[in-house]
Each structure stands twice: as C-alpha cells, then as structure tokens.
Design a protein around this motif. Structure first.
Motif, PDB file in Angstrom:
ATOM      1  N   PRO A 140       0.828  -1.215   0.000  1.00  0.00           N
ATOM      2  CA  PRO A 140       0.000   0.000   0.000  1.00  0.00           C
ATOM      3  C   PRO A 140       0.855   1.255   0.000  1.00  0.00           C
ATOM      4  O   PRO A 140       1.994   1.253   0.495  1.00  0.00           O
ATOM      5  N   ALA A 141       0.327   2.304  -0.559  1.00  0.00           N
ATOM      6  CA  ALA A 141       1.028   3.583  -0.556  1.00  0.00           C
ATOM      7  C   ALA A 141       1.065   4.156   0.860  1.00  0.00           C
ATOM      8  O   ALA A 141       0.154   3.954   1.661  1.00  0.00           O
ATOM      9  N   ALA A 142       2.140   4.857   1.169  1.00  0.00           N
ATOM     10  CA  ALA A 142       2.259   5.537   2.466  1.00  0.00           C
ATOM     11  C   ALA A 142       1.569   6.896   2.361  1.00  0.00           C
ATOM     12  O   ALA A 142       1.958   7.733   1.541  1.00  0.00           O
ATOM     13  N   ALA A 143       0.547   7.106   3.176  1.00  0.00           N
ATOM     14  CA  ALA A 143      -0.232   8.342   3.113  1.00  0.00           C
ATOM     15  C   ALA A 143      -0.045   9.149   4.396  1.00  0.00           C
ATOM     16  O   ALA A 143      -0.123   8.602   5.507  1.00  0.00           O
ATOM     17  N   THR A 144       0.212  10.441   4.259  1.00  0.00           N
ATOM     18  CA  THR A 144       0.338  11.341   5.404  1.00  0.00           C
ATOM     19  C   THR A 144      -0.512  12.581   5.165  1.00  0.00           C
ATOM     20  O   THR A 144      -0.726  12.994   4.015  1.00  0.00           O
TER      21      THR A 144
ATOM     22  N   ASN B 152      -4.819   3.442  -0.694  1.00  0.00           N
ATOM     23  CA  ASN B 152      -4.714   1.987  -0.787  1.00  0.00           C
ATOM     24  C   ASN B 152      -5.557   1.402  -1.905  1.00  0.00           C
ATOM     25  O   ASN B 152      -5.281   0.290  -2.380  1.00  0.00           O
ATOM     26  N   ARG B 153      -6.580   2.128  -2.316  1.00  0.00           N
ATOM     27  CA  ARG B 153      -7.442   1.614  -3.386  1.00  0.00           C
ATOM     28  C   ARG B 153      -6.901   1.915  -4.781  1.00  0.00           C
ATOM     29  O   ARG B 153      -7.447   1.426  -5.767  1.00  0.00           O
TER      30      ARG B 153
ATOM     31  N   THR C 213      -8.108  11.879   7.588  1.00  0.00           N
ATOM     32  CA  THR C 213      -6.870  11.096   7.559  1.00  0.00           C
ATOM     33  C   THR C 213      -7.141   9.656   7.148  1.00  0.00           C
ATOM     34  O   THR C 213      -6.434   9.091   6.296  1.00  0.00           O
ATOM     35  N   ALA C 214      -8.168   9.056   7.745  1.00  0.00           N
ATOM     36  CA  ALA C 214      -8.520   7.673   7.397  1.00  0.00           C
ATOM     37  C   ALA C 214      -8.983   7.567   5.948  1.00  0.00           C
ATOM     38  O   ALA C 214      -8.650   6.595   5.248  1.00  0.00           O
ATOM     39  N   ALA C 215      -9.736   8.563   5.489  1.00  0.00           N
ATOM     40  CA  ALA C 215     -10.222   8.538   4.102  1.00  0.00           C
ATOM     41  C   ALA C 215      -9.070   8.661   3.118  1.00  0.00           C
ATOM     42  O   ALA C 215      -9.069   8.006   2.060  1.00  0.00           O
ATOM     43  N   LEU C 216      -8.065   9.470   3.454  1.00  0.00           N
ATOM     44  CA  LEU C 216      -6.907   9.610   2.573  1.00  0.00           C
ATOM     45  C   LEU C 216      -6.122   8.302   2.495  1.00  0.00           C
ATOM     46  O   LEU C 216      -5.724   7.865   1.412  1.00  0.00           O
TER      47      LEU C 216
END
Length: 213
Positions: A30-34, A151-152, A143-146
C-alpha cells in the motif's frame, strides 16, 4: 453569520487503466499516506459597514468567513514494460488540509467597547468555534479517508507519459475523498445554521438597549 469556503485542489476522476503484470514483485504494497494539518487564528476586522456585509433584506451586523484548503501531492514508482509501456505504482501520498483563513467582520457602526460591538463579536466567535471544533473533529476522518483512498489505487500499466499519469492519480484520489469532504462541509453548514436563527438573533439583540441605526 458565517460563510465557509472549501477550496479543493483537484478536477475530475481518472479513467481506468490495465493492471500490471503479476510478475512484478512487491507492487501490492500500500502507498504511504500522510496528512499535514493546521488552522490559523481568527483576524478581526472593523472596516465594513452593515450595508457592506448585508445581502438584500438580510441586515448583517457581523460576518465570519472561513476558508479551508486541501492540497495533494503524490510520488509514483515506475517500472518499464517493454516495448513501449510501463507499470506505475502510487508510492506516497502527501495531503495538506488546513484552515487557511478566518476573517471576522464586526460592522463599522459598532464602536469597540460598546454593548452592540461585544454582542456581535460574541455571536461571531460562536461561528469561529464551529469552524475550529468541526475541523478538529473531522481530522481523523479525513486522515482515514486519505489512507483508504491511497490503498485503493492499484498498480496499473500504461503507455509512458510525462505528466498525465501523475495528474490522473491525483484526480483519482480527489474523487475518492470528495464524499468525506462534502460531509465535512455539510456539517459546517448545519452547525452555522443552528446559530443563525431568528431566535438567536433576537437573543443577541436583547443584550443591548441601543443598537446603531
């Protein structure tokens, strides 16, 4: 009285693309999202008249303007697929969601220190509190939505293109986040509407014996 502007730095959803060949290892990570966040302090202004702030028959003694902005940037990993295409994976997503402006106008007719000035400012400060507390409450949701949106975005194969691929990935993320941000904006509108009712205006007016004409 409050007005909210939500600036979203994005456009339309991206088109679907073919999946990458399964033999490319490690591309299901998964991509790392911040998400960077922040909110400015309100700025109080006393340079607009009641007529300046009013719309039609609605006479505004004060007005609170709030601007929220979301910006997205992505890092893309690329693996060439001969002869002329490549596989693309979203590696990192960096978001910046901030309240970038809070302007509180108290009509020029209200002299600082007067009862009407204080009553109007107190009412507008309720709108400031709505902006700040609603933003704080939605931080974990956004944050959770990002993270979920990042990940999608699955790895895909496409003909190499300098800037289009990255732009399309950003557009796809934007489309995924749009419902979450729309819910935030709707909550802001609802809570501000609860403050701006005939009953609340009567209560503010009742605090002072004298109001400017």
């Amino acid at each position: 009285m409050a007005a909210v502007a939500l600036a979203l730095v994005w456009a339309a959803p991206a088109e679907a693309a073919p999946a990458c060949p399964p033999q490319i290892p490690g591309w299901e990570r998964p991509a790392a999202a911040t998400l960077d966040t922040g909110k400015v302090q309100p700025v109080y202004r006393h340079d607009r008249t009641v007529n300046d702030l009013s719309i039609g028959v609605l006479r505004r003694q004060g007005l609170t303007n709030v601007q929220t902005q979301l910006q997205l940037s992505v890092e893309v990993e690329i693996v060439p697929v001969p002869p002329q295409s490549a596989c693309y994976r979203l590696k990192t997503v960096k978001g910046r969601w901030q309240i970038i402006n809070i302007e509180v106008f108290i009509a020029f007719e209200h002299q600082p220190g007067s009862c009407s000035y204080t009553a109007t400012r107190d009412h507008e400060n309720q709108h400031v509190a709505v902006a700040q507390t609603t933003y704080d409450a939605h931080l974990p949701v956004v944050t959770a939505a990002l993270t979920s949106a990042a990940n999608r975005v699955r790895p895909f194969q496409s003909v190499r293109d300098d800037g289009t691929i990255t732009n399309n990935l950003v557009k796809q993320l934007q489309a995924e986040l749009a419902p979450t941000l729309a819910a935030y904006e709707a909550e802001i509108k609802r809570r501000n509407g609860d403050l701006d009712t005939p009953g609340s205006y009567r209560e503010v007016a009742s605090r002072c014996k004298v109001w400017p004409k």
